[in-house]
Design a protein around this motif. Structure first.
Motif, PDB file in Angstrom:
ATOM      1  N   GLN A 116      10.027  -0.266   6.712  1.00 27.36           N
ATOM      2  CA  GLN A 116       9.923  -0.676   8.125  1.00 27.36           C
ATOM      3  C   GLN A 116       9.585  -2.164   8.200  1.00 27.36           C
ATOM      4  OE1 GLN A 116       7.238   2.518   9.767  1.00 27.36           O
ATOM      5  NE2 GLN A 116       8.946   2.696  11.185  1.00 27.36           N
ATOM      6  N   THR A 127       5.381   9.616   8.451  1.00 28.34           N
ATOM      7  CA  THR A 127       4.276   8.703   8.724  1.00 28.34           C
ATOM      8  C   THR A 127       2.957   9.326   8.254  1.00 28.34           C
ATOM      9  OG1 THR A 127       3.021   7.523  10.411  1.00 28.34           O
ATOM     10  CG2 THR A 127       4.072   9.560  11.114  1.00 28.34           C
ATOM     11  N   LYS A 128       2.057   8.461   7.777  1.00 31.78           N
ATOM     12  CA  LYS A 128       0.807   8.965   7.227  1.00 31.78           C
ATOM     13  C   LYS A 128      -0.317   8.947   8.261  1.00 31.78           C
ATOM     14  CE  LYS A 128       2.980   9.177   3.367  1.00 31.78           C
ATOM     15  NZ  LYS A 128       4.208   8.574   3.760  1.00 31.78           N
ATOM     16  N   ASP A 148      -2.877   4.573  -3.000  1.00 30.76           N
ATOM     17  CA  ASP A 148      -4.074   4.960  -2.255  1.00 30.76           C
ATOM     18  C   ASP A 148      -4.328   6.467  -2.397  1.00 30.76           C
ATOM     19  OD1 ASP A 148      -6.134   5.076  -0.479  1.00 30.76           O
ATOM     20  OD2 ASP A 148      -4.917   4.756   1.315  1.00 30.76           O
ATOM     21  N   ASP A 156       7.768   1.794   3.250  1.00 32.62           N
ATOM     22  CA  ASP A 156       8.812   2.628   3.855  1.00 32.62           C
ATOM     23  C   ASP A 156       9.995   1.830   4.410  1.00 32.62           C
ATOM     24  OD1 ASP A 156       7.639   1.420   5.986  1.00 32.62           O
ATOM     25  OD2 ASP A 156       6.897   3.249   6.928  1.00 32.62           O
ATOM     26  N   GLU A 180       4.252   8.088  -1.255  1.00 34.58           N
ATOM     27  CA  GLU A 180       5.512   7.405  -0.936  1.00 34.58           C
ATOM     28  C   GLU A 180       6.572   7.621  -2.022  1.00 34.58           C
ATOM     29  OE1 GLU A 180       6.187   6.165   1.843  1.00 34.58           O
ATOM     30  OE2 GLU A 180       4.405   5.285   2.770  1.00 34.58           O
ATOM     31  N   PRO A 240       0.844  -1.201   0.000  1.00 33.87           N
ATOM     32  CA  PRO A 240       0.000   0.000   0.000  1.00 33.87           C
ATOM     33  C   PRO A 240       0.877   1.248   0.000  1.00 33.87           C
ATOM     34  CG  PRO A 240      -0.317  -1.311   2.017  1.00 33.87           C
ATOM     35  CD  PRO A 240       0.868  -1.843   1.312  1.00 33.87           C
ATOM     36  N   TYR A 267       0.827   5.530   0.028  1.00 29.96           N
ATOM     37  CA  TYR A 267       0.159   6.829   0.066  1.00 29.96           C
ATOM     38  C   TYR A 267       1.242   7.894   0.197  1.00 29.96           C
ATOM     39  CZ  TYR A 267      -2.822  10.637   1.686  1.00 29.96           C
ATOM     40  OH  TYR A 267      -3.448  11.831   1.843  1.00 29.96           O
TER      41      TYR A 267
HETATM   42  N1  UDP Z   1      -0.776   4.018   3.777  1.00 32.26           N
HETATM   43  C1  UDP Z   1      -1.805   3.920   2.846  1.00 32.26           C
HETATM   44  N2  UDP Z   1      -2.899   4.742   2.983  1.00 32.26           N
HETATM   45  C2  UDP Z   1      -3.041   5.611   4.036  1.00 32.26           C
HETATM   46  C3  UDP Z   1      -1.993   5.652   4.996  1.00 32.26           C
HETATM   47  C4  UDP Z   1      -0.875   4.838   4.840  1.00 32.26           C
HETATM   48  O1  UDP Z   1      -1.727   3.161   1.888  1.00 32.26           O
HETATM   49  O2  UDP Z   1      -4.048   6.315   4.101  1.00 32.26           O
HETATM   50  C5  UDP Z   1       0.424   3.143   3.604  1.00 32.26           C
HETATM   51  C6  UDP Z   1       1.756   3.897   3.601  1.00 32.26           C
HETATM   52  O3  UDP Z   1       2.067   4.374   2.316  1.00 32.26           O
HETATM   53  C7  UDP Z   1       2.733   2.851   4.088  1.00 32.26           C
HETATM   54  C8  UDP Z   1       1.891   2.011   5.030  1.00 32.26           C
HETATM   55  O4  UDP Z   1       0.519   2.280   4.716  1.00 32.26           O
HETATM   56  O5  UDP Z   1       3.202   2.014   3.029  1.00 32.26           O
HETATM   57  C9  UDP Z   1       2.171   2.330   6.488  1.00 32.26           C
HETATM   58  O6  UDP Z   1       2.047   3.704   6.705  1.00 32.26           O
HETATM   59  P1  UDP Z   1       3.035   4.518   7.635  1.00 32.26           P
HETATM   60  O7  UDP Z   1       4.437   4.059   7.425  1.00 32.26           O
HETATM   61  O8  UDP Z   1       2.775   5.964   7.420  1.00 32.26           O
HETATM   62  O9  UDP Z   1       2.517   4.073   9.080  1.00 32.26           O
HETATM   63  P2  UDP Z   1       3.400   3.778  10.400  1.00 32.26           P
HETATM   64  O10 UDP Z   1       4.507   2.852   9.986  1.00 32.26           O
HETATM   65  O11 UDP Z   1       3.874   5.084  10.866  1.00 32.26           O
HETATM   66  O12 UDP Z   1       2.420   3.110  11.319  1.00 32.26           O
END
Ligand code: UDP
Ligand code: MG
Length: 312
Positions: free
Chosen positions: A98, A206-207, A43, A96, A13, A9, A11
């Motif tokens: 992670q 972060t999103k 997304d 990302d 990125e 996924p 968003y």
């Molecule tokens: N993401 C998405 N739609 C959204 C928010 C996040 O597809 O509305 C994706 C984002 O691109 C990433 C993944 O979900 O690949 C995790 O998001 P993020 O790293 O921001 O979250 P965190 O790791 O901080 O929980």
């Protein structure tokens, strides 16, 4: 040759995708005993993500993408990915880094060796999250652990390698309000976890805002427990009991000492308190009602505007 489909996924990125793709290419080269397909789900990004994905799909047969008409959220992106991914094994990864692609080999080996259905990753640390997020996360998992019968843990990542049968089981849960962590645990199967130290995001931000996380947390509780509704009955019974004792107390007091007019401040406090409790539980019922409302509308969870087939 067995097939692994990787759902990513994305968003906004644009900064992470080049790093991710490079890393993933190394993994695909090493794991040449399986065939890969990368399914990116855009997304509704507002940056250059879609252009990047178009380029990747043009130059690499293994890359496919779905692009949404707007931002529908990560849950919708995961669902679309699962619905479109064919193949024997499916895995979910964040863009990302992670969720390190390099771990995939280890996950695949464990899955095959122990004949499991799912191998997932658990992060040992949340060092990349601030104190406030860590605190609220800990509180949230305490609450959901208490109210829900579906087990959920804070360290479980969405990064998991699943057999086809598990994907089909998750897809058979057709609810509108999707809470993946709960859905994956709900379906069960033989699952093993590998622990790792989650690295920081490779690039970008972060999103998830606090507001998003809060409403996601409410989705989790409402989607996987009806205990808050039962709680209102308990609190109601408790209040009736207390009221009964107070009535007895007032009757005896009046008989013994008469009824001088006093005590309105305490009465006002009681009225305000009880109204507060009533409104709170009305709100709880409202939460469930709003979810039922959304379910019955039967709206699509996502709308696809473009896929790689439209461009080739
Ligand atoms: N993401 C998405 N739609 C959204 C928010 C996040 O597809 O509305 C994706 C984002 O691109 C990433 C993944 O979900 O690949 C995790 O998001 P993020 O790293 O921001 O979250 P965190 O790791 O901080 O929980
Ligand atoms: Mg992340």
């Amino acid at each position: 040759m067995e097939k692994i489909r990787v759902i990513v996924p994305c968003y906004n990125e644009e900064e992470s995708i080049p790093f991710y793709y490079k890393e993933m290419c190394l993994v695909m080269e090493k794991m040449d005993f399986v065939s890969f397909e990368l399914l990116f789900v855009n997304d509704g990004s507002k940056d250059k993500t879609l252009d990047l994905l178009r380029d990747l799909a043009k130059n690499d047969q293994r890359v496919r993408y779905l692009s949404f008409s707007r931002n529908f959220g990560k849950e919708a992106a995961i669902l679309a990915g699962l619905q479109y991914a064919t193949g024997d094994y499916v895995t979910l990864m964040d863009a990302d880094l992670q969720d390190p692609p390099a771990k995939l080999w280890e996950m695949y080996e464990l899955l095959i060796k122990e004949n499991l259905d799912v191998v997932g990753l658990k992060s040992n640390n949340h060092k990349n999250y601030g104190f406030v997020r860590k605190f609220f996360t800990a509180c949230y998992y305490k609450i959901i652990g208490f109210v829900s019968t579906t087990p959920m843990e804070p360290n479980e990542r969405d990064y998991r390698l699943m057999k086809r049968q598990v994907v089909d089981a998750v897809l058979s849960l057709t609810e509108y309000n999707r809470y993946s962590k709960g859905l994956f645990n709900f379906v069960g199967f033989d699952v093993k976890w590998i622990s790792y130290d989650a690295p920081n995001r490779v690039a970008g931000k972060t999103k998830w805002s606090f507001k998003n996380l809060f409403s996601y947390a409410i989705d989790g509780i409402v989607g996987f427990s009806t205990r808050p509704l039962v709680l209102s009955s308990f609190v109601g019974i408790l209040f009736c009991f207390v009221a009964f004792l107070m009535i007895l107390l007032i009757i005896f007091k009046t008989i013994l000492w008469g009824d001088p007019v006093s005590g309105w401040p305490s009465l006002a406090c009681i009225i305000i308190f009880v109204s507060g409790v009533q409104l709170f539980f009305l709100g709880v019922i409202g939460e469930y009602l709003s979810k039922i409302y959304l379910e019955t509308k039967n709206r699509p969870i996502y709308i696809i505007k473009e896929t790689e087939k439209d461009k080739n």
